[in-house]
Design an enzyme around this catalytic site. Structure first.
Site, PDB file in Angstrom:
ATOM      1  CG  HIS A 266      -3.157  -0.995  -7.289  1.00 49.94           C
ATOM      2  ND1 HIS A 266      -3.589  -0.225  -6.236  1.00 49.94           N
ATOM      3  CD2 HIS A 266      -3.344  -2.284  -6.905  1.00 49.94           C
ATOM      4  CE1 HIS A 266      -4.032  -1.019  -5.261  1.00 49.94           C
ATOM      5  NE2 HIS A 266      -3.889  -2.273  -5.645  1.00 49.94           N
TER       6      HIS A 266
ATOM      7  NE  ARG B 204      -4.330  -1.151  -0.014  1.00 50.10           N
ATOM      8  CZ  ARG B 204      -4.654  -2.050  -0.954  1.00 50.10           C
ATOM      9  NH1 ARG B 204      -3.784  -2.377  -1.897  1.00 50.10           N
ATOM     10  NH2 ARG B 204      -5.850  -2.606  -0.962  1.00 50.10           N
TER      11      ARG B 204
HETATM   12  C1  GLV Z   1      -5.818  -4.876  -4.131  1.00 53.65           C
HETATM   13  O1  GLV Z   1      -5.038  -4.005  -3.968  1.00 53.65           O
HETATM   14  C2  GLV Z   1      -6.609  -5.497  -3.081  1.00 53.65           C
HETATM   15  O2  GLV Z   1      -6.633  -4.969  -1.956  1.00 53.65           O
HETATM   16  O3  GLV Z   1      -7.241  -6.529  -3.341  1.00 53.65           O
END
Ligand code: GLV
Length: 312
Positions: A275, A227
């Site tokens: 991401h 994160r």
């Molecule tokens: C992706 O980042 C998730 O939290 O599944």
């Protein structure tokens, strides 16, 4: 009466998930009424949830036994003050497999110094940079939950020496596990490559900052598929500019999409990925959803319930 289950994730997910879920519910012998919306929120028993789905106000869903997230990270769900029902995060074996591919790929990229060779100019023959053997390099994992441990094993299988750090001490046959402040310092101080797979909580925000980077090995690299808020961005940029750190592979950011003027995009030591390190995989995650609803119907404890105090 059929079990009322509400699917609250973006429409595209419904297209792919609905047939799978219906098939698995039938195979499990569960008579489910799976819907995308409802006029009777108090009848809904389970909600399959993504933070970017249509339902944002969960207060009317008074009789919901479980909100099952399709996402591993639950920080957005926990910020929603109307969402007070039991919440399960997604622990998806498919996501772990995909994450291990990403982590191993980028560990190898840093290990082999591929960025250097990708950046040389024509005629520049840099043959002074053979990598040491994997077993002479240490990869540290901050976060050895389901995802982190799976990735740590994949990296260990490649021959690297692997360390792991978690809030509560774990034990593992392969990964050298550490916990607490002393363990944290050891993992930081020994890792050539540090992988961040911690959840985003009040305790983990800015864990990688000027002070903790100073404890890292000179020339170490960071891979963050966890994160964005785990990292103090200014401190990371400063550490790469000063030469303290050799590079970073960053998949997650405080603001996503990462704004075009963010310095990470153009920093020569940074590889930005959008991401995509891994995501919930349809078949394996649908099976987890169905298993949890099956458990609820059988009066068994749910899997992967979020501890609101801990934040994950
Ligand atoms: C992706 O980042 C998730 O939290 O599944």
């Amino acid at each position: 009466m059929a079990i009322p289950v509400l699917f609250s994730a973006p429409a595209a997910s419904w297209e792919s998930y609905a047939p799978f879920l219906k098939d698995l519910f039938a195979k499990a012998g569960l008579d489910v009424n799976l819907v995308q919306s409802t006029d009777n929120p108090d009848e809904v028993k389970y909600i399959i949830y993504a933070p970017n789905g249509p339902v944002q106000d969960f207060a009317p869903f008074k009789n919901v036994k479980l909100i099952q997230s399709l996402w591993a990270g639950v920080e957005t769900a926990l910020q929603n003050k109307t969402l007070t029902q039991p919440l399960a995060r997604m622990v998806d074996p498919g996501m772990s497999e995909g994450m291990a591919d990403y982590v191993l790929g980028h560990v190898m990229r840093h290990h082999l110094g591929i960025a250097l060779h990708a950046s040389v100019q024509p005629g520049e023959w840099r043959n002074d940079t053979a990598a040491p053997l994997a077993r002479n390099r240490t990869v540290g994992f901050l976060g050895i939950g389901a995802l982190g441990m799976y990735c740590a094993h994949a990296v260990a299988k490649q021959g690297f020496n692997v360390l792991g750090w978690s809030r509560n001490l774990k034990s593992d046959d392969i990964v050298d596990c550490h916990a607490g402040p002393d363990g944290f310092a050891q993992v930081l101080g020994q890792s050539d490559i540090l992988v961040l797979l911690l959840p985003d909580t009040a305790d983990t925000e800015n864990l990688i900052n000027a002070e903790t980077i100073a404890q890292m090995k000179d020339g170490a690299a960071i891979i963050n598929p966890g994160r964005g808020p785990l990292i103090d961005d200014d401190a990371l940029l400063a550490a790469m500019d000063s030469g303290k750190l050799s590079g970073a592979t960053l998949d997650v950011f405080r603001t996503e999409p990462l704004p075009a003027n963010n310095p990470y995009w153009t920093h020569p030591k940074v590889l930005v990925t959008p991401h995509i390190a891994s995501e919930t995989r349809l078949e394996t995650s649908a099976a987890v959803v169905v298993e949890n609803i099956e458990r609820g119907e059988a009066g068994k404890p749910f899997l992967h319930l979020v501890d609101r105090e801990a934040g994950y």
